[in-house]
Design a protein around this motif. Sequence first.
Motif, PDB file in Angstrom:
ATOM      1  N   TYR A  21      -8.368  98.657  73.982  1.00  0.00           N
ATOM      2  CA  TYR A  21      -8.482  99.873  73.174  1.00  0.00           C
ATOM      3  C   TYR A  21      -9.942 100.282  72.991  1.00  0.00           C
ATOM      4  O   TYR A  21     -10.302 101.448  73.158  1.00  0.00           O
ATOM      5  CB  TYR A  21      -7.814  99.667  71.819  1.00  0.00           C
ATOM      6  CG  TYR A  21      -7.877 100.880  70.934  1.00  0.00           C
ATOM      7  CD1 TYR A  21      -7.118 102.001  71.211  1.00  0.00           C
ATOM      8  CD2 TYR A  21      -8.712 100.905  69.820  1.00  0.00           C
ATOM      9  CE1 TYR A  21      -7.170 103.117  70.403  1.00  0.00           C
ATOM     10  CE2 TYR A  21      -8.778 102.021  69.005  1.00  0.00           C
ATOM     11  CZ  TYR A  21      -8.005 103.122  69.305  1.00  0.00           C
ATOM     12  OH  TYR A  21      -8.074 104.231  68.504  1.00  0.00           O
ATOM     13  N   SER A  22     -10.806  99.318  72.684  1.00  0.00           N
ATOM     14  CA  SER A  22     -12.216  99.664  72.468  1.00  0.00           C
ATOM     15  C   SER A  22     -12.885 100.092  73.768  1.00  0.00           C
ATOM     16  O   SER A  22     -13.703 101.020  73.768  1.00  0.00           O
ATOM     17  CB  SER A  22     -12.967  98.503  71.823  1.00  0.00           C
ATOM     18  OG  SER A  22     -12.976  97.376  72.668  1.00  0.00           O
ATOM     19  N   ARG A  24     -11.349 101.531  76.293  1.00  0.00           N
ATOM     20  CA  ARG A  24     -10.817 102.853  76.607  1.00  0.00           C
ATOM     21  C   ARG A  24     -11.559 103.924  75.819  1.00  0.00           C
ATOM     22  O   ARG A  24     -11.922 104.970  76.354  1.00  0.00           O
ATOM     23  CB  ARG A  24      -9.323 102.922  76.296  1.00  0.00           C
ATOM     24  CG  ARG A  24      -8.699 104.253  76.751  1.00  0.00           C
ATOM     25  CD  ARG A  24      -7.427 104.499  76.054  1.00  0.00           C
ATOM     26  NE  ARG A  24      -7.796 104.922  74.701  1.00  0.00           N
ATOM     27  CZ  ARG A  24      -7.022 105.621  73.919  1.00  0.00           C
ATOM     28  NH1 ARG A  24      -5.833 105.931  74.264  1.00  0.00           N
ATOM     29  NH2 ARG A  24      -7.428 105.978  72.721  1.00  0.00           N
ATOM     30  N   ASN A  25     -11.808 103.669  74.551  1.00  0.00           N
ATOM     31  CA  ASN A  25     -12.558 104.626  73.729  1.00  0.00           C
ATOM     32  C   ASN A  25     -13.979 104.813  74.242  1.00  0.00           C
ATOM     33  O   ASN A  25     -14.494 105.933  74.266  1.00  0.00           O
ATOM     34  CB  ASN A  25     -12.581 104.182  72.275  1.00  0.00           C
ATOM     35  CG  ASN A  25     -11.231 104.335  71.614  1.00  0.00           C
ATOM     36  OD1 ASN A  25     -10.359 105.028  72.106  1.00  0.00           O
ATOM     37  ND2 ASN A  25     -11.061 103.668  70.494  1.00  0.00           N
ATOM     38  N   GLN A  28     -13.811 106.908  77.461  1.00  0.00           N
ATOM     39  CA  GLN A  28     -13.495 108.303  77.163  1.00  0.00           C
ATOM     40  C   GLN A  28     -14.702 109.037  76.593  1.00  0.00           C
ATOM     41  O   GLN A  28     -14.958 110.191  76.944  1.00  0.00           O
ATOM     42  CB  GLN A  28     -12.324 108.400  76.187  1.00  0.00           C
ATOM     43  CG  GLN A  28     -10.988 108.209  76.846  1.00  0.00           C
ATOM     44  CD  GLN A  28      -9.845 108.346  75.865  1.00  0.00           C
ATOM     45  OE1 GLN A  28     -10.025 108.276  74.652  1.00  0.00           O
ATOM     46  NE2 GLN A  28      -8.655 108.524  76.398  1.00  0.00           N
ATOM     47  N   SER A  29     -15.453 108.389  75.730  1.00  0.00           N
ATOM     48  CA  SER A  29     -16.632 109.051  75.166  1.00  0.00           C
ATOM     49  C   SER A  29     -17.695 109.282  76.231  1.00  0.00           C
ATOM     50  O   SER A  29     -18.368 110.307  76.234  1.00  0.00           O
ATOM     51  CB  SER A  29     -17.212 108.244  74.005  1.00  0.00           C
ATOM     52  OG  SER A  29     -17.763 107.039  74.460  1.00  0.00           O
ATOM     53  N   SER A  88     -21.058  99.143  71.422  1.00  0.00           N
ATOM     54  CA  SER A  88     -19.956  99.665  70.615  1.00  0.00           C
ATOM     55  C   SER A  88     -18.633  99.043  71.030  1.00  0.00           C
ATOM     56  O   SER A  88     -17.773  98.778  70.189  1.00  0.00           O
ATOM     57  CB  SER A  88     -19.886 101.189  70.740  1.00  0.00           C
ATOM     58  OG  SER A  88     -19.601 101.560  72.081  1.00  0.00           O
ATOM     59  N   ALA A  89     -18.451  98.785  72.313  1.00  0.00           N
ATOM     60  CA  ALA A  89     -17.211  98.149  72.769  1.00  0.00           C
ATOM     61  C   ALA A  89     -17.248  96.644  72.530  1.00  0.00           C
ATOM     62  O   ALA A  89     -16.213  96.038  72.261  1.00  0.00           O
ATOM     63  CB  ALA A  89     -16.983  98.428  74.236  1.00  0.00           C
ATOM     64  N   SER A  92     -16.874  95.996  68.412  1.00  0.00           N
ATOM     65  CA  SER A  92     -15.957  96.821  67.632  1.00  0.00           C
ATOM     66  C   SER A  92     -15.057  95.932  66.775  1.00  0.00           C
ATOM     67  O   SER A  92     -14.798  94.766  67.096  1.00  0.00           O
ATOM     68  CB  SER A  92     -15.111  97.701  68.549  1.00  0.00           C
ATOM     69  OG  SER A  92     -14.084  96.948  69.139  1.00  0.00           O
ATOM     70  N   TYR A  94     -11.991  96.211  66.482  1.00  0.00           N
ATOM     71  CA  TYR A  94     -10.751  95.950  67.214  1.00  0.00           C
ATOM     72  C   TYR A  94     -10.833  94.659  68.012  1.00  0.00           C
ATOM     73  O   TYR A  94      -9.803  94.106  68.405  1.00  0.00           O
ATOM     74  CB  TYR A  94     -10.425  97.114  68.158  1.00  0.00           C
ATOM     75  CG  TYR A  94     -10.260  98.417  67.448  1.00  0.00           C
ATOM     76  CD1 TYR A  94      -9.194  98.626  66.590  1.00  0.00           C
ATOM     77  CD2 TYR A  94     -11.184  99.438  67.602  1.00  0.00           C
ATOM     78  CE1 TYR A  94      -9.035  99.819  65.915  1.00  0.00           C
ATOM     79  CE2 TYR A  94     -11.033 100.641  66.945  1.00  0.00           C
ATOM     80  CZ  TYR A  94      -9.957 100.824  66.105  1.00  0.00           C
ATOM     81  OH  TYR A  94      -9.816 102.007  65.443  1.00  0.00           O
ATOM     82  N   PHE A 139      -1.912 102.658  74.981  1.00  0.00           N
ATOM     83  CA  PHE A 139      -3.189 103.337  75.180  1.00  0.00           C
ATOM     84  C   PHE A 139      -3.400 103.870  76.592  1.00  0.00           C
ATOM     85  O   PHE A 139      -3.904 104.967  76.773  1.00  0.00           O
ATOM     86  CB  PHE A 139      -4.354 102.400  74.857  1.00  0.00           C
ATOM     87  CG  PHE A 139      -4.201 101.677  73.558  1.00  0.00           C
ATOM     88  CD1 PHE A 139      -3.930 102.358  72.392  1.00  0.00           C
ATOM     89  CD2 PHE A 139      -4.301 100.306  73.506  1.00  0.00           C
ATOM     90  CE1 PHE A 139      -3.795 101.694  71.207  1.00  0.00           C
ATOM     91  CE2 PHE A 139      -4.172  99.634  72.314  1.00  0.00           C
ATOM     92  CZ  PHE A 139      -3.907 100.332  71.160  1.00  0.00           C
ATOM     93  N   SER A 143      -3.314 108.223  78.620  1.00  0.00           N
ATOM     94  CA  SER A 143      -4.535 108.850  79.117  1.00  0.00           C
ATOM     95  C   SER A 143      -4.281 109.741  80.296  1.00  0.00           C
ATOM     96  O   SER A 143      -3.484 109.584  81.103  1.00  0.00           O
ATOM     97  CB  SER A 143      -5.554 107.789  79.506  1.00  0.00           C
ATOM     98  OG  SER A 143      -5.869 107.018  78.367  1.00  0.00           O
TER      99      SER A 143
END
Length: 143
Positions: A21-22, A24-25, A28-29, A88-89, A92, A94, A139, A143
Amino acid sequence: MISSFLVAMLSSMLIVTGSLYSYRNMIQSRVENSEIDDFKDVIDEMDDPYDLYEKERESEITDIKQMIKEEKARQKSNIIENTTKNASAMVSLYRLLPYAFLILGFIGLENSRTLEILPYLVGLAVGMPMGYLIAKKLFISQS
């Protein structure tokens, strides 16, 4: 015996799910912030599908090799910047909370003298593909 298996399975399942999940975020960013402005390769293929201008391409290849060397040198100098982009990943919640659950679950099982290593290891192994399948369903498929 069943408690060792369940704690390990839930821990590894949560770790894999949170990691996917982290990441993937983060991806995406980065995709949202990137700009695509160079379609040179596609245009070259359309303009010269039979490689009639091979001599020009050879000079381009040497230019590309030089560009790759320069990019590698630039990447080495930007290690700190790249690390903070990926932090950040890596850091996180998560991911950190499931690791805390793994550690505290292990300590709790050991302190209550109910830890059995073989079911614990089997639970870790079973939880990983289950976490992937859950993350894929929640998740990745969206996408």
